[in-house]
Design a protein around this motif. Structure first.
Motif: not given
Length: 205
Positions: A174-191
């Motif tokens: 859960a921690d990994l998925l959350f932080h990965l989603a944040v990283l994607l959004r920081a690059r202007g991308r999404g899940l």
């Protein structure tokens, strides 16, 4: 993209009206059900805002025309018998008159739909940066720090999978998925884009 042709629908079967089910275009929740005549569907396709036919008012009714809680059309589809309509849409605010996100019980949401809702929340945090939010703090720290967190959480998830119990693995995943989603959004991308990439790979096999 629309997979629907108003002229091909069986309007006669329902006396000129067909049921129209609205599904959240991001997280898959069923939001509401209304009725459409051909004019309502054609207006929906043209204006890209969901419009129904109100049986009680006897006229076309665009969702949110008073409240502002409109439904932005993403795509429209007919069922196999051409007598029911499925609309994928993005809501602007609550859908139900009760002030809830959906006219149905929230428990009816698909199990994985929360990932879409989480992605939308992270996108909102990226825009608004509310004080006191951990997600806001991550965005303020920058992409490099977020990427570092993804690396840390990935290692912890791997270690939990190799040597800890299932509860620890679920927590770390859960921690990994959350932080990965944040990283994607920081690059202007999404899940959703990741899901689309996975589907494209699957379809190419």
């Amino acid at each position: 993209m629309n997979g629907i042709d108003p002229a091909a629908l069986d309007w006669a079967k329902g006396g000129g009206l067909l049921p129209a089910i609205v599904q959240h275009g991001l997280d898959g929740r069923v939001l509401m059900q209304g009725w459409m005549n051909r004019e309502a569907l054609e207006r929906t396709l043209m204006e890209r805002r969901v419009t129904f036919y109100s049986r009680s008012k006897g006229r076309l009714w665009t969702k949110g025309e008073r409240s502002g809680h409109s439904l932005a059309l993403q795509s429209a589809h007919a069922d196999c018998d051409a007598d029911a309509i499925l609309l994928l849409a993005e809501p602007a605010g609550p859908v139900c008159h009760r002030g809830t996100d959906t006219c149905f019980d929230e428990a009816a949401a698909p199990a994985l739909s929360f990932l879409g809702r989480l992605d939308a929340l992270i996108a909102e945090r990226a825009r608004t940066r509310p004080a006191g939010s951990y997600t806001s703090a991550l965005f303020e720290a920058g992409v490099r720090r977020i990427a570092q967190k993804v690396g840390e959480e990935g290692v912890e998830a791997a270690l939990a999978g190799a040597s800890q119990d299932d509860e620890a693995l679920l927590d770390e995943a859960a921690d990994l998925l959350f932080h990965l989603a944040v990283l994607l959004r920081a690059r202007g991308r999404g899940l959703a884009e990741v899901a689309a990439r996975l589907q494209a790979r699957h379809d190419a096999r």
